[in-house]
Design a protein around this motif. Structure first.
Motif, mmCIF file in Angstrom:
data_model
loop_
_atom_site.group_PDB
_atom_site.id
_atom_site.type_symbol
_atom_site.label_atom_id
_atom_site.label_comp_id
_atom_site.label_asym_id
_atom_site.label_seq_id
_atom_site.Cartn_x
_atom_site.Cartn_y
_atom_site.Cartn_z
ATOM 1 N N ALA A 259 4.199 0.639 18.673
ATOM 2 C CA ALA A 259 3.424 1.865 18.504
ATOM 3 C C ALA A 259 1.949 1.769 18.845
ATOM 4 O O ALA A 259 1.345 2.773 19.215
ATOM 5 C CB ALA A 259 3.561 2.341 17.052
ATOM 6 N N ALA A 260 1.321 0.590 18.718
ATOM 7 C CA ALA A 260 -0.133 0.502 18.884
ATOM 8 C C ALA A 260 -0.517 -0.618 19.844
ATOM 9 O O ALA A 260 -1.291 -1.516 19.495
ATOM 10 C CB ALA A 260 -0.790 0.290 17.522
ATOM 11 N N PRO A 261 -0.032 -0.577 21.084
ATOM 12 C CA PRO A 261 -0.261 -1.711 21.991
ATOM 13 C C PRO A 261 -1.710 -1.902 22.407
ATOM 14 O O PRO A 261 -2.162 -3.036 22.577
ATOM 15 C CB PRO A 261 0.622 -1.375 23.200
ATOM 16 C CG PRO A 261 0.748 0.121 23.173
ATOM 17 C CD PRO A 261 0.789 0.472 21.712
ATOM 18 N N ILE A 262 -2.450 -0.817 22.586
ATOM 19 C CA ILE A 262 -3.839 -0.948 23.048
ATOM 20 C C ILE A 262 -4.690 -1.574 21.952
ATOM 21 O O ILE A 262 -5.458 -2.519 22.195
ATOM 22 C CB ILE A 262 -4.402 0.416 23.486
ATOM 23 C CG1 ILE A 262 -3.533 1.035 24.581
ATOM 24 C CG2 ILE A 262 -5.843 0.260 23.980
ATOM 25 C CD1 ILE A 262 -3.926 2.449 24.973
ATOM 26 N N GLN A 263 -4.573 -1.048 20.732
ATOM 27 C CA GLN A 263 -5.350 -1.593 19.620
ATOM 28 C C GLN A 263 -5.014 -3.061 19.367
ATOM 29 O O GLN A 263 -5.902 -3.882 19.140
ATOM 30 C CB GLN A 263 -5.091 -0.791 18.339
ATOM 31 C CG GLN A 263 -5.569 0.647 18.414
ATOM 32 C CD GLN A 263 -4.420 1.599 18.700
ATOM 33 O OE1 GLN A 263 -3.552 1.312 19.527
ATOM 34 N NE2 GLN A 263 -4.402 2.743 18.028
ATOM 35 N N ARG A 264 -3.717 -3.383 19.394
ATOM 36 C CA ARG A 264 -3.308 -4.757 19.077
ATOM 37 C C ARG A 264 -3.785 -5.745 20.139
ATOM 38 O O ARG A 264 -4.120 -6.897 19.817
ATOM 39 C CB ARG A 264 -1.788 -4.833 18.927
ATOM 40 C CG ARG A 264 -1.241 -4.066 17.724
ATOM 41 C CD ARG A 264 -1.763 -4.610 16.423
ATOM 42 N NE ARG A 264 -1.324 -3.778 15.288
ATOM 43 C CZ ARG A 264 -1.787 -3.902 14.061
ATOM 44 N NH1 ARG A 264 -2.702 -4.826 13.787
ATOM 45 N NH2 ARG A 264 -1.372 -3.111 13.101
ATOM 46 N N ALA A 265 -3.833 -5.323 21.392
ATOM 47 C CA ALA A 265 -4.321 -6.220 22.440
ATOM 48 C C ALA A 265 -5.789 -6.573 22.215
ATOM 49 O O ALA A 265 -6.197 -7.736 22.342
ATOM 50 C CB ALA A 265 -4.127 -5.577 23.809
ATOM 51 N N LYS B 255 2.669 -3.234 15.717
ATOM 52 C CA LYS B 255 2.924 -2.300 14.615
ATOM 53 C C LYS B 255 1.780 -1.299 14.483
ATOM 54 O O LYS B 255 0.662 -1.543 14.939
ATOM 55 C CB LYS B 255 3.126 -3.050 13.305
ATOM 56 C CG LYS B 255 1.891 -3.789 12.814
ATOM 57 C CD LYS B 255 2.166 -4.465 11.476
ATOM 58 C CE LYS B 255 0.912 -5.187 10.968
ATOM 59 N NZ LYS B 255 1.127 -5.829 9.670
ATOM 60 N N LYS B 256 2.071 -0.177 13.846
ATOM 61 C CA LYS B 256 1.057 0.847 13.618
ATOM 62 C C LYS B 256 -0.115 0.266 12.826
ATOM 63 O O LYS B 256 0.048 -0.649 12.019
ATOM 64 C CB LYS B 256 1.642 2.025 12.845
ATOM 65 C CG LYS B 256 2.598 2.896 13.650
ATOM 66 C CD LYS B 256 3.082 4.073 12.813
ATOM 67 C CE LYS B 256 4.022 4.964 13.625
ATOM 68 N NZ LYS B 256 4.510 6.112 12.817
ATOM 69 N N ILE B 257 -1.303 0.837 13.060
ATOM 70 C CA ILE B 257 -2.481 0.419 12.312
ATOM 71 C C ILE B 257 -2.399 0.991 10.895
ATOM 72 O O ILE B 257 -2.239 2.198 10.714
ATOM 73 C CB ILE B 257 -3.768 0.921 12.995
ATOM 74 C CG1 ILE B 257 -3.834 0.453 14.459
ATOM 75 C CG2 ILE B 257 -4.994 0.461 12.214
ATOM 76 C CD1 ILE B 257 -3.890 -1.034 14.636
ATOM 77 N N SER B 258 -2.495 0.116 9.906
ATOM 78 C CA SER B 258 -2.448 0.578 8.518
ATOM 79 C C SER B 258 -3.862 0.800 7.986
ATOM 80 O O SER B 258 -4.836 0.238 8.499
ATOM 81 C CB SER B 258 -1.716 -0.441 7.638
ATOM 82 O OG SER B 258 -2.428 -1.669 7.599
ATOM 83 N N LYS B 259 -3.967 1.615 6.950
ATOM 84 C CA LYS B 259 -5.285 1.950 6.384
ATOM 85 C C LYS B 259 -6.017 0.717 5.872
ATOM 86 O O LYS B 259 -7.241 0.598 6.030
ATOM 87 C CB LYS B 259 -5.119 2.963 5.254
ATOM 88 C CG LYS B 259 -4.749 4.364 5.727
ATOM 89 C CD LYS B 259 -4.686 5.331 4.560
ATOM 90 C CE LYS B 259 -4.345 6.735 5.041
ATOM 91 N NZ LYS B 259 -4.276 7.708 3.908
ATOM 92 N N ASP B 260 -5.280 -0.212 5.268
ATOM 93 C CA ASP B 260 -5.958 -1.362 4.674
ATOM 94 C C ASP B 260 -6.489 -2.343 5.712
ATOM 95 O O ASP B 260 -7.301 -3.221 5.391
ATOM 96 C CB ASP B 260 -5.044 -2.088 3.682
ATOM 97 C CG ASP B 260 -3.756 -2.596 4.307
ATOM 98 O OD1 ASP B 260 -3.561 -2.391 5.515
ATOM 99 O OD2 ASP B 260 -2.930 -3.185 3.577
ATOM 100 N N GLU B 261 -6.090 -2.212 6.974
ATOM 101 C CA GLU B 261 -6.613 -3.086 8.021
ATOM 102 C C GLU B 261 -8.018 -2.701 8.462
ATOM 103 O O GLU B 261 -8.714 -3.502 9.081
ATOM 104 C CB GLU B 261 -5.702 -3.041 9.251
ATOM 105 C CG GLU B 261 -4.379 -3.713 9.109
ATOM 106 C CD GLU B 261 -3.576 -3.654 10.390
ATOM 107 O OE1 GLU B 261 -3.675 -4.598 11.192
ATOM 108 O OE2 GLU B 261 -2.874 -2.655 10.608
ATOM 109 N N SER B 262 -8.415 -1.473 8.181
ATOM 110 C CA SER B 262 -9.669 -0.976 8.753
ATOM 111 C C SER B 262 -10.902 -1.361 7.941
ATOM 112 O O SER B 262 -12.026 -1.205 8.419
ATOM 113 C CB SER B 262 -9.609 0.542 8.919
ATOM 114 O OG SER B 262 -9.403 1.185 7.687
#
Length: 305
Positions: free
Chosen positions: A119-125, A203-210
């Motif tokens: 779901a979140a390939p750009i952010q994870r890269a 995986k999708k970005i979760s709130k606690d990661e930010s």
């Protein structure tokens, strides 16, 4: 040759590809997108970015909550499609949907598969510190982003933010999909199976990661901040107020994690430091560091947490 297509997508990332295919003269039989979602302070339902573009071009829009329903699958099959184009749609395509178009279903994915399926390939890269990423057109199958690749383009990540890389890849992807369809029509595509090794899941970005943990290294936090900029934004707290940090530069300084080291908003990390250069207070616009400090003084020795 004009192809009869269904276009399936939802966010801004999908818009350039739809516009490109319309411009190429393909027949868009239907646009599938996620149903309207509550948005804004009033939580009023708002159509997806793709739905707005489709409606502006007088294209029929369908918003099924699922494609597992037999009736929805029959409606899709009745379109008599040459192909379906999928760009960040958000729903899984069951086998009857995948099998319905004559040529198949083709997905534009924002990574160098098999790295960062999901779901979140750009952010994870960016978050992982990858040096490059890209876009790929792949034939869809029942596995998650596992199908053979038709065409790909690579780009250097450098110090780009998620927003900058998102926009670059969406434009590049639109052209790539148009070229892939043209080659598919000519019969000149050689589909390449994805290698078995090197697969990772985005995986999708979760709130606690930010939330920024200043005990992490400046290098890691630089990746995190750029991966979440401009949205949802990495954040910390100062003087009881939440602050979004949208860009920062690593610098070779040391101090207590979270400590402001100078009047240029350099903040110590677990290893090294970051000079915060673009920030946002709640309910305010984005500001550079000097503008921010004029309205929110953070002197040397102050602590962010």
């Amino acid at each position: 040759m004009v192809l009869r297509l269904a276009f399936m997508g939802t966010p801004d990332f999908a818009v350039p590809t739809l516009v490109e295919l319309i411009g190429q003269g393909h027949e868009i039989a239907a646009v599938y997108t996620q149903p309207p979602r509550p948005k804004g302070r009033g939580l009023e339902s708002e159509p997806s970015p793709l739905a707005k573009i489709a409606e502006a071009h007088d294209l029929p829009v369908r918003t099924p909550a699922t494609l597992k329903d037999v009736g929805a699958q029959a409606e899709f099959a009745d379109l008599s499609l040459d192909a379906a184009i999928v760009v960040a749609y958000g729903l899984l395509l069951p086998k009857p949907v995948l099998d319905a178009p004559k040529l198949g279903c083709f997905n534009l994915h924002g990574s160098l598969l098999p790295r960062w399926r999901g779901a979140a390939p750009i952010q994870r890269a960016i978050m992982a510190g990858d040096s490059e990423t890209g876009v790929m057109v792949m034939r869809m199958e029942e596995g998650l982003d596992t199908g053979p690749v038709l065409m790909s383009e690579r780009v250097a990540i450098g110090r780009k933010t998620y927003g900058e890389l998102h926009d670059e890849l969406s434009r590049l992807g639109a052209d790539l999909m148009a070229r892939a369809l043209a080659a598919l029509e000519r019969g000149s595509i050689v589909e390449q199976p994805q290698p078995a090794e090197g697969a990772t899941y985005a995986k999708k970005i979760s709130k606690d990661e930010s939330r920024i943990d200043w005990t992490r290294s400046g290098r890691e936090l630089d990746f995190l901040i750029r991966a979440l900029s401009p949205s949802p934004g990495a954040w910390c707290e100062a003087n009881g107020e939440r602050l979004k940090v949208l860009y920062a530069e690593p610098v070779p300084r040391n101090g207590k994690p979270g400590e402001v080291l100078d009047d240029q908003l350099t903040v110590a990390c677990g290893e090294g430091a970051l000079r915060l250069t673009r920030l946002q207070r709640a309910g305010r616009g984005v500001m550079d560091a000097q503008e921010f400090l004029r309205g929110f003084p953070l002197t040397s020795g102050a602590l962010l947490n």
